[in-house]
Write an enzyme that holds these catalytic residues in place. Sequence first.
Site, mmCIF file in Angstrom:
data_model
loop_
_atom_site.group_PDB
_atom_site.id
_atom_site.type_symbol
_atom_site.label_atom_id
_atom_site.label_comp_id
_atom_site.label_asym_id
_atom_site.label_seq_id
_atom_site.Cartn_x
_atom_site.Cartn_y
_atom_site.Cartn_z
ATOM 1 N N GLN A 161 55.783 36.967 -29.736
ATOM 2 C CA GLN A 161 56.648 35.815 -30.042
ATOM 3 C C GLN A 161 55.831 34.646 -30.615
ATOM 4 O O GLN A 161 56.186 33.482 -30.416
ATOM 5 C CB GLN A 161 57.399 35.383 -28.783
ATOM 6 C CG GLN A 161 58.587 36.275 -28.450
ATOM 7 C CD GLN A 161 59.641 36.262 -29.561
ATOM 8 O OE1 GLN A 161 59.749 35.320 -30.334
ATOM 9 N NE2 GLN A 161 60.424 37.330 -29.639
ATOM 10 N N SER A 162 54.758 34.944 -31.328
ATOM 11 C CA SER A 162 53.910 33.890 -31.866
ATOM 12 C C SER A 162 54.635 33.007 -32.892
ATOM 13 O O SER A 162 55.143 33.494 -33.899
ATOM 14 C CB SER A 162 52.682 34.534 -32.523
ATOM 15 O OG SER A 162 52.015 33.599 -33.348
ATOM 16 N N ASN A 163 54.662 31.707 -32.618
ATOM 17 C CA ASN A 163 55.213 30.752 -33.590
ATOM 18 C C ASN A 163 54.304 30.674 -34.811
ATOM 19 O O ASN A 163 54.772 30.506 -35.936
ATOM 20 C CB ASN A 163 55.299 29.359 -32.964
ATOM 21 C CG ASN A 163 56.225 29.320 -31.779
ATOM 22 O OD1 ASN A 163 57.378 29.715 -31.870
ATOM 23 N ND2 ASN A 163 55.724 28.863 -30.636
ATOM 24 N N CYS A 169 52.450 33.088 -36.098
ATOM 25 C CA CYS A 169 52.642 34.244 -36.987
ATOM 26 C C CYS A 169 53.910 34.074 -37.822
ATOM 27 O O CYS A 169 53.910 34.338 -39.023
ATOM 28 C CB CYS A 169 52.696 35.540 -36.174
ATOM 29 S SG CYS A 169 51.067 36.021 -35.530
#
Length: 326
Positions: free
Chosen positions: A72-74, A76
């Site tokens: 859930q990387s913002n 990325c």
Amino acid sequence: MDFIKSISLANLPTKIEKLEQLSKELNHDIYIKRDDQTGLELSGNKIRKLEFAVKEALDKGCDYLITCGGIQSNHCRATAAVAAKLGLGAYLVLRGSEDNELEGNYFFDKLLGAKIRFVTAEEYSNSRMEIMEEIKNKLEKEGHKAYIIPEGASNGIGSLGYCKAMEEILRQEEELGVKFDAIAVAVGSGGTYAGLYYANHMNKNDSVIYGINVCNDADYFKGRVLELLKEISTYTGEEIHVNKEDIDIVDGYVGKGYALSRQEEIDFIHKLAKQEGIILDPVYTGKAMYGLVEEIKKGRFNRHKNILFIHTGGIFGWNSFARSLL
Ligand SMILES: *Cc1c(COP(=O)(O)O)cnc(C)c1O
């Protein structure tokens, strides 16, 4: 500070608003800087860092951006959006698997056309750099030129985005006629904090910069921030001399661990949403602002009148687990 050139991606300057209800409740003047509104697809703090990192990639003639993060990387997702916008390819190394729920940032990564390579938690912590190098070599064999952005774009060049943000805050202080005694921000990989700290110091401003860590511990981040301050100076040409004790990391709010929520954190996010119409995220800003408010209640900020919290974004990080605690 004279800045290294960047490209323009974010909607700047972001607004600073006073949280009226919360200020009354806590008997301090609490302000929030809306870095969650730097954009929509390209929202949050990472976009300020990418303005510098991606400029370097373009200058080097690269046509692919490679980066890494949690499922859930913002960061990325922001990288995938920037790549699409600029006509570049994006390759993401995500800690997770095909079995993860197709939601939030991961969903948008796919919608934005990013290529994804899943890795286990172990591979991620031991060899993400090597894996990204491998992908870079593979892309080069296919005729591309790739640029690797480390986790969170937290390196010297990425952190320049928050040096510039600090100077934006100094200009806004003059416009608003408010002096922020303390500035608080979530710390996940350290670049946001390091950039703010560096520019605060260089401008001889006496705000205290507080970071509330959402993973690892204070000792780890104090060391990491010192490294980042050094890396920043390789771009600006000016080193600053500070020690670990000068880095204010507020520990104790990691809770159950990175991206895991406790009921009291979700309750706080819900309360603030109803009280001020501001939506924090469960992974970073919810924990950080919960920590800030708890510490204000305990008296740690008694010597500070005006406190600025930087809302670094993350709204797409709301997942089904966090929602289940509402
Ligand atoms: C990445 C992130 C942070 C942490 O910033 P770092 O520079 O990695 O310490 C804070 N908030 C949100 C919403 C983020 O995505």
